[in-house]
Write a protein that holds these residues in place. Sequence first.
Motif, PDB file in Angstrom:
ATOM      1  N   HIS A 154      71.762  25.488 -12.331  1.00 20.06           N
ATOM      2  CA  HIS A 154      71.911  26.129 -13.640  1.00 20.06           C
ATOM      3  C   HIS A 154      70.569  26.680 -14.127  1.00 20.06           C
ATOM      4  CE1 HIS A 154      73.390  26.912 -17.658  1.00 20.06           C
ATOM      5  NE2 HIS A 154      72.386  26.193 -18.153  1.00 20.06           N
ATOM      6  N   GLU A 155      69.502  25.889 -13.993  1.00 21.73           N
ATOM      7  CA  GLU A 155      68.167  26.320 -14.429  1.00 21.73           C
ATOM      8  C   GLU A 155      67.685  27.505 -13.602  1.00 21.73           C
ATOM      9  OE1 GLU A 155      64.569  26.683 -16.353  1.00 21.73           O
ATOM     10  OE2 GLU A 155      66.413  25.671 -16.966  1.00 21.73           O
ATOM     11  N   SER A 184      72.393  20.759 -12.174  1.00 20.03           N
ATOM     12  CA  SER A 184      71.425  21.047 -13.228  1.00 20.03           C
ATOM     13  C   SER A 184      70.343  21.998 -12.716  1.00 20.03           C
ATOM     14  CB  SER A 184      70.792  19.743 -13.717  1.00 20.03           C
ATOM     15  OG  SER A 184      69.785  20.004 -14.639  1.00 20.03           O
ATOM     16  N   GLU A 185      69.837  21.746 -11.518  1.00 19.97           N
ATOM     17  CA  GLU A 185      68.817  22.610 -10.937  1.00 19.97           C
ATOM     18  C   GLU A 185      69.369  24.014 -10.698  1.00 19.97           C
ATOM     19  OE1 GLU A 185      65.843  22.797  -7.043  1.00 19.97           O
ATOM     20  OE2 GLU A 185      67.407  21.260  -7.164  1.00 19.97           O
TER      21      GLU A 185
END
Length: 132
Positions: free
Chosen positions: A107-108, A104-105
Amino acid sequence: MVQKSFLEVSEENHSNLVEFIERLRTAGLKLPGHLGKVNKTAVARACGFSREVFQQNPRFARTLDDAIKDLGIDVPQVEEPEPRHSRDKARIMRLEQQLAAARSESHELRRRLRRYEAIVDHMATSGRRVIS
């Protein structure tokens, strides 16, 4: 070169099967097994023909069934896998959560990088600052 007829090939394959069974019988061995059943693939390979012969030719199937009744099946002992402990399961769960958070990190951060690259490209081509 003379090509054998279908019947000649069938007779030769059947005699190979009978010879294989006799060799097992004289050696005091059982038919190879897998998961509680006879391993037809291993028998067919040892005899020099395809496994499908047992489904396609009832005589081969009968001969094999008779051999199973006579010799039996040698089923290899399978070691049982060690049970997973709850501690291992908890560790796996924790590692999966860490992996999801890292994805998730990542991707961000990639999204932000694309945005900043677009701003830099705009500034380089237009010479104007982007207000966002």
